[in-house]
Scaffold this motif. Structure first.
Motif, PDB file in Angstrom:
ATOM      1  N   ALA A 199       0.829  -1.211   0.000  1.00  0.00           N
ATOM      2  CA  ALA A 199       0.000   0.000   0.000  1.00  0.00           C
ATOM      3  C   ALA A 199       0.862   1.259   0.000  1.00  0.00           C
ATOM      4  CB  ALA A 199      -0.931  -0.008   1.209  1.00  0.00           C
ATOM      5  N   VAL A 200       1.933   1.266   0.780  1.00  0.00           N
ATOM      6  CA  VAL A 200       2.844   2.420   0.813  1.00  0.00           C
ATOM      7  C   VAL A 200       3.484   2.616  -0.555  1.00  0.00           C
ATOM      8  CG1 VAL A 200       5.035   3.244   1.768  1.00  0.00           C
ATOM      9  CG2 VAL A 200       3.263   2.334   3.292  1.00  0.00           C
ATOM     10  N   TRP A 201       3.931   1.526  -1.171  1.00  0.00           N
ATOM     11  CA  TRP A 201       4.533   1.631  -2.503  1.00  0.00           C
ATOM     12  C   TRP A 201       3.527   2.183  -3.515  1.00  0.00           C
ATOM     13  CZ3 TRP A 201       3.563  -0.414  -7.343  1.00  0.00           C
ATOM     14  CH2 TRP A 201       4.573  -0.255  -8.290  1.00  0.00           C
ATOM     15  N   LEU A 202       2.299   1.686  -3.463  1.00  0.00           N
ATOM     16  CA  LEU A 202       1.272   2.178  -4.378  1.00  0.00           C
ATOM     17  C   LEU A 202       1.033   3.675  -4.176  1.00  0.00           C
ATOM     18  CD1 LEU A 202      -1.382  -0.691  -4.281  1.00  0.00           C
ATOM     19  CD2 LEU A 202      -0.147   0.103  -6.313  1.00  0.00           C
ATOM     20  N   LEU A 213      -2.855   8.035   1.319  1.00  0.00           N
ATOM     21  CA  LEU A 213      -3.041   6.666   1.811  1.00  0.00           C
ATOM     22  C   LEU A 213      -3.952   6.676   3.034  1.00  0.00           C
ATOM     23  CD1 LEU A 213      -2.427   3.630   1.997  1.00  0.00           C
ATOM     24  CD2 LEU A 213      -0.309   4.214   3.221  1.00  0.00           C
ATOM     25  N   ALA A 214      -5.046   5.909   2.962  1.00  0.00           N
ATOM     26  CA  ALA A 214      -5.977   5.764   4.080  1.00  0.00           C
ATOM     27  C   ALA A 214      -6.059   4.300   4.463  1.00  0.00           C
ATOM     28  CB  ALA A 214      -7.351   6.288   3.693  1.00  0.00           C
ATOM     29  N   VAL A 215      -6.004   4.011   5.759  1.00  0.00           N
ATOM     30  CA  VAL A 215      -6.091   2.641   6.270  1.00  0.00           C
ATOM     31  C   VAL A 215      -7.460   2.472   6.924  1.00  0.00           C
ATOM     32  CG1 VAL A 215      -5.070   0.919   7.798  1.00  0.00           C
ATOM     33  CG2 VAL A 215      -3.598   2.582   6.630  1.00  0.00           C
ATOM     34  N   ARG A 216      -8.152   1.399   6.558  1.00  0.00           N
ATOM     35  CA  ARG A 216      -9.511   1.184   7.060  1.00  0.00           C
ATOM     36  C   ARG A 216      -9.670  -0.250   7.569  1.00  0.00           C
ATOM     37  NH1 ARG A 216      -9.399   5.888   6.689  1.00  0.00           N
ATOM     38  NH2 ARG A 216     -10.548   7.278   5.279  1.00  0.00           N
ATOM     39  N   GLN A 217     -10.404  -0.403   8.672  1.00  0.00           N
ATOM     40  CA  GLN A 217     -10.839  -1.731   9.093  1.00  0.00           C
ATOM     41  C   GLN A 217     -12.022  -2.130   8.213  1.00  0.00           C
ATOM     42  OE1 GLN A 217     -12.039  -2.046  13.189  1.00  0.00           O
ATOM     43  NE2 GLN A 217     -12.038  -4.275  13.155  1.00  0.00           N
ATOM     44  N   HIS A 218     -11.934  -3.315   7.603  1.00  0.00           N
ATOM     45  CA  HIS A 218     -12.948  -3.686   6.614  1.00  0.00           C
ATOM     46  C   HIS A 218     -12.937  -5.189   6.432  1.00  0.00           C
ATOM     47  CE1 HIS A 218     -14.606  -4.207   2.488  1.00  0.00           C
ATOM     48  NE2 HIS A 218     -15.348  -3.180   2.820  1.00  0.00           N
ATOM     49  N   ASP A 219     -14.115  -5.773   6.371  1.00  0.00           N
ATOM     50  CA  ASP A 219     -14.303  -7.193   6.090  1.00  0.00           C
ATOM     51  C   ASP A 219     -14.784  -7.300   4.647  1.00  0.00           C
ATOM     52  OD1 ASP A 219     -15.201  -9.808   5.790  1.00  0.00           O
ATOM     53  OD2 ASP A 219     -16.033  -9.918   7.810  1.00  0.00           O
ATOM     54  N   VAL A 220     -13.926  -7.803   3.773  1.00  0.00           N
ATOM     55  CA  VAL A 220     -14.248  -7.810   2.351  1.00  0.00           C
ATOM     56  C   VAL A 220     -15.411  -8.742   2.038  1.00  0.00           C
ATOM     57  CG1 VAL A 220     -12.660  -9.657   1.647  1.00  0.00           C
ATOM     58  CG2 VAL A 220     -13.174  -7.792   0.061  1.00  0.00           C
ATOM     59  N   VAL A 221     -15.745  -9.654   2.948  1.00  0.00           N
ATOM     60  CA  VAL A 221     -16.880 -10.552   2.738  1.00  0.00           C
ATOM     61  C   VAL A 221     -18.195  -9.844   3.046  1.00  0.00           C
ATOM     62  CG1 VAL A 221     -18.000 -12.697   3.493  1.00  0.00           C
ATOM     63  CG2 VAL A 221     -15.506 -12.615   3.201  1.00  0.00           C
ATOM     64  N   ARG A 222     -18.217  -9.061   4.128  1.00  0.00           N
ATOM     65  CA  ARG A 222     -19.497  -8.540   4.632  1.00  0.00           C
ATOM     66  C   ARG A 222     -19.676  -7.039   4.473  1.00  0.00           C
ATOM     67  NH1 ARG A 222     -17.863 -12.436   8.540  1.00  0.00           N
ATOM     68  NH2 ARG A 222     -19.263 -14.233   8.555  1.00  0.00           N
TER      69      ARG A 222
END
Length: 267
Positions: free
Chosen positions: A62-65, A91-100
């Motif tokens: 993510a940092v490289w991107l 760059l933003a960091v988020r708590q996230h469940d990609v399933v739900r």
């Protein structure tokens, strides 16, 4: 890996809160970041792009991107249990469940997912969600293991060979019990085609596990990080200690899992 991996009952097999998580992420970055970055660079990353990094772990990709898409671009790095990630513009960091949890539709030019979907029983449904999150023409970059492939090359003796092979089988059983498909790497290119992606490309790579390499150091961390699961699957404490000694023996060599780097475009 990505980051935390869901376990039955809502706990985590790879827990970002574990004392061993930092070592695991360091080994994965040293091993896999050159592959990920090489594929991302070849696929075209540039200023102004909007990117999503799913299961970002310690955030090295993510940092490289974020550095590549500046100025004007943005990166959203998600994880079930986010770790501290170095700050970068956009760059933003988020708590996230990609399933739900919801994902915005047609929002991203590029999505990167590493060592996440094989652990999710809902992997094909998640692929459909990632397809929808891409803008037309957007690209998905996926990196997965075939962890069912891990042959021994050289060992000090037959006892060491048998122990290492039992360790590999115990890991596979532990993951399968939680809905993980550890051979999915060899199937994920076909899964992208079924999900509607076009221009699907796949590249396979095998490395050597040898003392002093991040590939083998990751296995050492696994004997601690996955200790409870390995004990449940029949290994004993003294056998885990024996494995840790084996991983420092210069006579030990094994093949890594096959690493599949797969790319597909949303039409």
């Amino acid at each position: 890996m990505g980051g935390a991996v869901r376990e039955a009952g809502g706990s985590y097999l790879f827990d970002n809160g574990s004392a061993h998580a930092a070592g695991q992420h360091r080994c994965l970055a040293a091993w896999l970041d050159p592959i990920s970055v090489g594929r991302l660079r070849a696929g075209g990353v540039g200023p102004g792009m909007r990117c999503l990094d799913v299961g970002a772990g310690a955030g090295s990709v993510a940092v490289w991107l974020a550095e590549q898409v500046a100025p004007g671009g943005s990166v959203v790095a998600t994880d079930l249990a986010p770790l501290p990630v170095p700050s970068r513009s956009g760059l933003a960091v988020r708590q996230h469940d990609v399933v739900r949890d919801p994902l915005p539709e047609e929002a991203f030019d590029l999505v990167h997912v590493r060592l996440v979907l094989s652990h999710l029983p809902e992997r094909e449904g998640v692929l459909a969600r990632l397809f929808a999150a891409l803008r037309p023409g957007g690209v998905l970059h996926l990196l997965e293991f075939d962890a069912e492939y891990a042959p021994v090359l050289t060992v000090p003796d037959e006892r060491a060979r048998e122990l290492y092979e039992r360790y590999q089988r115990a890991k596979l059983r532990a993951f399968r019990a939680r809905g993980s498909h550890q051979g999915w790497g060899r199937e994920c290119a076909g899964a992208l085609v079924r999900a509607g992606f076009v221009e699907v490309e796949a590249e396979a790579r095998i490395d050597t596990l040898a003392p002093g390499t991040p590939q083998l150091e990751m296995q050492l961390h696994n004997t601690w990080h996955l200790r409870e699961a390995l004990l449940r699957e029949g290994l004993a404490e003294d056998e885990l200690a024996e494995l840790r000694g084996l991983f420092g023996d210069l006579r030990f060599r094994a093949c890594s899992n096959v690493v599949y780097a797969v790319r597909g475009r949303r039409p």
